[in-house]
Design an enzyme around this catalytic site. Structure first.
Site, PDB file in Angstrom:
ATOM      1  N   ASP A 135      49.767  35.314  24.227  1.00  0.00           N
ATOM      2  CA  ASP A 135      49.761  34.966  25.651  1.00  0.00           C
ATOM      3  C   ASP A 135      51.194  34.691  26.077  1.00  0.00           C
ATOM      4  O   ASP A 135      51.820  33.769  25.564  1.00  0.00           O
ATOM      5  CB  ASP A 135      48.880  33.700  25.809  1.00  0.00           C
ATOM      6  CG  ASP A 135      48.606  33.321  27.255  1.00  0.00           C
ATOM      7  OD1 ASP A 135      49.156  33.960  28.171  1.00  0.00           O
ATOM      8  OD2 ASP A 135      47.836  32.364  27.465  1.00  0.00           O
TER       9      ASP A 135
ATOM     10  N   GLY B 135      48.831  38.339  32.848  1.00  0.00           N
ATOM     11  CA  GLY B 135      48.495  37.896  34.200  1.00  0.00           C
ATOM     12  C   GLY B 135      49.438  38.547  35.183  1.00  0.00           C
ATOM     13  O   GLY B 135      49.055  39.443  35.943  1.00  0.00           O
TER      14      GLY B 135
ATOM     15  N   ASP C 225      43.613  29.967  32.681  1.00  0.00           N
ATOM     16  CA  ASP C 225      44.646  28.992  32.319  1.00  0.00           C
ATOM     17  C   ASP C 225      44.398  27.688  33.064  1.00  0.00           C
ATOM     18  O   ASP C 225      44.680  27.577  34.256  1.00  0.00           O
ATOM     19  CB  ASP C 225      46.035  29.553  32.641  1.00  0.00           C
ATOM     20  CG  ASP C 225      46.530  30.491  31.559  1.00  0.00           C
ATOM     21  OD1 ASP C 225      46.123  30.329  30.383  1.00  0.00           O
ATOM     22  OD2 ASP C 225      47.324  31.396  31.888  1.00  0.00           O
TER      23      ASP C 225
HETATM   24 ZN    ZN Z   1      46.602  31.140  28.641  1.00  0.00          ZN
END
Ligand code: ZN
Length: 198
Positions: A152, A174, A16
């Site tokens: 995402d 994440g 990212d």
């Molecule tokens: Zn991303």
């Protein structure tokens, strides 16, 4: 972390990239991608949450990113950008924020290698999924049965089955990976929740 991800058998490492302009935080640039590329064999994907994405394509491809994803909101020339990514030697993805109608990427679905549907507003990890965004996944799937659709934001074992059911093929996570235990355990738990769909 990158070594742990590789050990856990993830298919991609998703980076990212935030510029402090398109989104408030600043993360890192292409030099970090290059450093990761030297130490792990897992393919890298750069998600450019930046203004002027055209200025960053070359450096991320040179750093070893196999796929470069730009935000459709960040450019008035998305077709040109897709072609620039391809001619730089990488696969191209286009991302859209929760507030952006799916029609914004319709002209691109036959050009890009992947569409990334953001299911949280970009900028910070650990946010809850914005469920209506899955309607965009369904719409994309109806337009393009073979398209790779990545989701995402807010991906956990609890949300993943519904995301896949809507038609997504790739999941980005994440915060969940560092929510306790080892990264390997978290990846295994997520794959188990997805069954044979991932
Ligand atoms: Zn991303």
């Amino acid at each position: 972390m990158a070594v742990e991800l590789t050990g856990a058998g993830v298919d991609w490492i998703h980076l990212d990239v935030m510029d402090g302009q398109f989104v408030p935080p600043i993360t890192f640039g292409a030099s970090l991608a290059a450093a990761l590329h030297r130490i792990v064999p897992t393919p890298l994907e750069a998600h450019l949450m930046t203004l002027t994405p055209e200025r960053h394509i070359e450096s991320f491809v040179q750093a070893g990113c196999r796929r470069v994803v730009f935000q459709v909101e960040a450019t008035a020339h998305s077709h040109r950008l897709v072609r620039e990514i391809h001619s730089a030697g990488a696969k191209a993805g286009v991302a859209l924020n929760p507030g952006t109608p799916v029609e914004a990427v319709r002209p691109l679905v036959t050009e890009v290698d992947m569409v990334l549907v953001m299911t949280v507003n970009p900028g910070w990890g650990g946010q809850e999924i914005v469920w209506p965004c899955l309607d965009k996944v369904r719409e994309l799937r109806s337009w393009a049965p073979e398209l790779e659709i990545e989701v995402d934001g807010g991906v956990t074992p609890a949300t993943a089955p519904r995301i896949l059911e809507a038609g997504a093929t790739t999941l980005v996570t994440g915060s969940f990976l560092v929510s306790g235990g080892t990264v390997q355990e978290r990846v295994a738990e997520l794959r188990e929740a997805c069954g044979s769909k991932l």
